[in-house]
Write an enzyme that holds these catalytic residues in place. Sequence first.
Site, PDB file in Angstrom:
ATOM      1  N   HIS A  99     -28.105   1.156   3.786  1.00  0.00           N
ATOM      2  CA  HIS A  99     -29.117   0.452   4.573  1.00  0.00           C
ATOM      3  C   HIS A  99     -28.652  -0.957   4.878  1.00  0.00           C
ATOM      4  CE1 HIS A  99     -31.029   3.547   2.109  1.00  0.00           C
ATOM      5  NE2 HIS A  99     -31.886   3.695   3.095  1.00  0.00           N
ATOM      6  N   HIS A 124     -33.537  -0.261  -1.591  1.00  0.00           N
ATOM      7  CA  HIS A 124     -32.601   0.245  -0.570  1.00  0.00           C
ATOM      8  C   HIS A 124     -31.710  -0.871  -0.034  1.00  0.00           C
ATOM      9  CE1 HIS A 124     -36.342  -0.831   1.619  1.00  0.00           C
ATOM     10  NE2 HIS A 124     -35.513  -1.285   2.549  1.00  0.00           N
ATOM     11  N   GLY A 156     -35.935   1.420  -6.253  1.00  0.00           N
ATOM     12  CA  GLY A 156     -35.695   2.447  -5.235  1.00  0.00           C
ATOM     13  C   GLY A 156     -37.010   3.107  -4.873  1.00  0.00           C
ATOM     14  N   HIS A 204     -32.534   0.305   9.662  1.00  0.00           N
ATOM     15  CA  HIS A 204     -32.903   0.549   8.268  1.00  0.00           C
ATOM     16  C   HIS A 204     -31.906   1.443   7.544  1.00  0.00           C
ATOM     17  CE1 HIS A 204     -35.512   1.481   4.799  1.00  0.00           C
ATOM     18  NE2 HIS A 204     -34.910   2.638   4.892  1.00  0.00           N
ATOM     19  N   GLU A 210     -53.435   2.593 -14.520  1.00  0.00           N
ATOM     20  CA  GLU A 210     -52.415   3.286 -15.323  1.00  0.00           C
ATOM     21  C   GLU A 210     -51.012   3.121 -14.755  1.00  0.00           C
ATOM     22  OE1 GLU A 210     -55.164   4.779 -14.178  1.00  0.00           O
ATOM     23  OE2 GLU A 210     -56.351   5.191 -15.985  1.00  0.00           O
ATOM     24  N   ASP A 263     -65.743  16.811 -21.821  1.00  0.00           N
ATOM     25  CA  ASP A 263     -65.366  16.157 -20.564  1.00  0.00           C
ATOM     26  C   ASP A 263     -64.802  17.158 -19.550  1.00  0.00           C
ATOM     27  OD1 ASP A 263     -66.254  13.578 -20.756  1.00  0.00           O
ATOM     28  OD2 ASP A 263     -64.432  12.830 -21.714  1.00  0.00           O
ATOM     29  N   HIS A 277     -60.370  16.345 -17.309  1.00  0.00           N
ATOM     30  CA  HIS A 277     -59.797  15.483 -18.338  1.00  0.00           C
ATOM     31  C   HIS A 277     -58.881  16.246 -19.306  1.00  0.00           C
ATOM     32  CE1 HIS A 277     -62.544  12.613 -16.768  1.00  0.00           C
ATOM     33  NE2 HIS A 277     -62.415  11.757 -17.773  1.00  0.00           N
TER      34      HIS A 277
HETATM   35  C1  LIG Z   1     -42.084   5.628  -3.311  1.00  0.00           C
HETATM   36  C2  LIG Z   1     -41.133   5.717  -2.177  1.00  0.00           C
HETATM   37  N1  LIG Z   1     -41.500   6.371  -1.061  1.00  0.00           N
HETATM   38  C3  LIG Z   1     -40.637   6.503  -0.045  1.00  0.00           C
HETATM   39  C4  LIG Z   1     -39.384   5.988  -0.113  1.00  0.00           C
HETATM   40  C5  LIG Z   1     -38.401   6.212   1.009  1.00  0.00           C
HETATM   41  N2  LIG Z   1     -38.210   4.949   1.731  1.00  0.00           N
HETATM   42  C6  LIG Z   1     -37.172   4.152   1.469  1.00  0.00           C
HETATM   43  S1  LIG Z   1     -37.223   2.733   2.342  1.00  0.00           S
HETATM   44  C7  LIG Z   1     -38.641   3.212   3.130  1.00  0.00           C
HETATM   45  C8  LIG Z   1     -39.271   2.314   4.145  1.00  0.00           C
HETATM   46  C9  LIG Z   1     -39.349   0.978   3.614  1.00  0.00           C
HETATM   47  O1  LIG Z   1     -39.751   0.073   4.560  1.00  0.00           O
HETATM   48  P1  LIG Z   1     -39.592  -1.446   4.187  1.00  0.00           P
HETATM   49  O2  LIG Z   1     -39.969  -1.666   2.801  1.00  0.00           O
HETATM   50  O3  LIG Z   1     -40.317  -2.196   5.226  1.00  0.00           O
HETATM   51  O4  LIG Z   1     -38.038  -1.690   4.275  1.00  0.00           O
HETATM   52  P2  LIG Z   1     -37.190  -2.142   5.554  1.00  0.00           P
HETATM   53  O5  LIG Z   1     -37.061  -0.952   6.432  1.00  0.00           O
HETATM   54  O6  LIG Z   1     -37.931  -3.239   6.194  1.00  0.00           O
HETATM   55  O7  LIG Z   1     -35.902  -2.539   4.956  1.00  0.00           O
HETATM   56  C10 LIG Z   1     -39.056   4.460   2.687  1.00  0.00           C
HETATM   57  C11 LIG Z   1     -40.258   5.140   3.185  1.00  0.00           C
HETATM   58  C12 LIG Z   1     -39.036   5.317  -1.301  1.00  0.00           C
HETATM   59  N3  LIG Z   1     -37.830   4.798  -1.482  1.00  0.00           N
HETATM   60  N4  LIG Z   1     -39.938   5.179  -2.293  1.00  0.00           N
END
Ligand SMILES: Cc1ncc(C[n+]2csc(CCOP(=O)(O)OP(=O)(O)O)c2C)c(N)n1
Length: 665
Positions: A29, A69, A117, A264, A411, A469, A473
Amino acid sequence: MIDQSLRTLAANTIRALAIDGVNRANSGHPGAPMGLADIATVLFGEIMRFDPDDPRWPDRDRFVLSNGHGSMLLYSMLHLSGYALSLDDLKKFRQLHSKTPGHPEYGMTPGVETTTGPLGQGFANAVGMALGARMAKARFNGKAGFDPLTHNVYGILGDGCIMEGISSEAASLAGHLGLGELVFLYDDNEITIDGKTSIAMSEDVEKRFQAYGWHTLNVDGHDQLAVKQAIEAGRDERDKPTLILAKTHIGFGSPNRQDSSKAHGEPLGDKEAQLSKEKLGWTLAPFEIPNEARAFFAAAGDRGRAAHAEWTQKMDAAKASNAEFAASWEAHWNLAAPADLDRVVLDKLKGAKGATRAMSGTALSAIASKMPALIGGSADLAGSNKSEIKDSPHVAKGSYAGRNIHYGVREHAMAAMTNGLALYGAFVPFGATFLTFADYMRPSIRLSALMKIRAIQVFTHDSVYLGEDGPTHQPIEHAWALRLIPNLTVWRPADGVETAMAWVYATTQGEPGPHAMLFSRQNIDPFTHREDFDPSDVWRGGYVLVDRPGAKIAIVATGSEVGTAVLAAIELEKRGVLARVVSMPSVERFKAQDRAYRENVLPASMKKVTVELGRTDPWAMVTGGGGLHLGIDTFGDSAPYEVLQEHLRLTPSGIADSVVGWLAG
Ligand SMILES: Cc1ncc(C[n+]2csc(CCOP(=O)(O)OP(=O)(O)O)c2C)c(N)n1
Ligand SMILES: [Mg+2]
């Protein structure tokens, strides 16, 4: 004074490294590092204090890249700042066993404070680290003539982290507790993978964080002087965490990718890389680093080295002049406990009667009395979870000397903050809730396992026998769902002795790693151990609890079903069936034993029966298949637990009936 052209050069160095690293890996990325280069330059070059030669120095500033990323950004910073991460390492980005994996991984790369991540986790880890910082400062600053802990927790998060629910939970608690150590920069580039953020998000993030009690600032994320001033203002705000909303351009400098989601997730490729470098005025060869930029970042590392050296002198003097301070410091930062901790806890729990959750509470406070590093809290179920450390207050805004934490009904953040507290370095932290709600925490528990950190989660109400419960639960698949996570040790103790030993193991024994502690709500059937029983057998995960000469079957049970299995074996004996009973408080620990031990406990020649109030089929992984697995494979029912026991035919005589029927074929 830092010359602005030097800052620009430093930022473009990061952009060029991101372009080259991602292009070379042909994966990754580039957009986030290019967009965040100006911010990272200021953070690493001018704000943060760290010693690249000792990434564990307790008084370092922590940095968390929650948008993991953008890992190439972090790797570039660590390399340039002088950490043990070479240019060759950068060239191996995303390759097998390299120090530069696709997303930052704790333990793989010096200077990486946590694995990020899964979006939002890093942010919540950082909240845990900031709480850790506050709690540690309350213990050590002003105690020995100097303040050994003056660091902050910096981080960057993106649109994805902002949207994830976990960040709302964590931000809410951070604001409530007034964690002024936190300074987060929001990479507000209005782009995620599927396009502009406006396709799915329209809230006012600043107002949201203000409502949580955060200090907020707005800045042009490419105006480095403004970024620097904003970070300093955030750092100087001690009563509130700070969110700096930084407007940035993803893929900054790339003529055809900037401000587009295309920046991205794919490499720029040779042509666009060339065009971008031209636009940035970059004429150097791939991975070539200008001397001035190198010197700029290296100077920050050198300042940190010097600060660390000065700190060490003061620390040595403080320890020498104040024995109490020295002992407390060691106890926290070495996570120390006395060698006879097991004796101490066993003494409190031998012959204990009642529910294992109550035994857990006794064990917890007994350990806490000998292990200052043990801290934790519950997600609004402290009374039910028996998770309060006796004789210590709760942490609250303005007072952080206590050892108990009110997580509120959060949680997911609790689990991620537990990880952050463990990563912080001075604590063995635990969280607590009902076992069913482990589902709300799983992503963070999984990361604690990936990171191999000693983060403990207490799960009470561990079976359908929680009773009235009802099925919402009542955990069914949860024990096994946890056991399926690699590196996680799951304990389901059957009595006071097992509870004591499980807790001592989780807090002090074995390789660092996370533990899940499962305890009953209901009172358990008591049983007595063999004369020659050695409590450390519990650490082997499974052991022969009751044997019978000539036994042809082995009944394996866990937790509250062990006492029932003992009674079932007596019933079976009356019917002419000789069974040994094996208690298995931890499947993982049992599987870690050598073959001879396992064969001794569960000989191939014996037929196997398992009894655990949860999903049955996975027990074939322990028995090798072909056994009788008693438990529950449907959702539960709302009813008093004695009624459920009859209903499920899991009374001693019900179990004996099933075994006899099974043996008869
Ligand atoms: C919990 C989770 N869901 C989905 C992803 C897959 N994913 C990686 S980056 C991203 C988009 C992130 O957008 P942003 O935070 O705005 O990063 P930018 O593109 O601006 O670098 C997604 C959906 C992930 N890494 N973690
Ligand atoms: Mg974005």
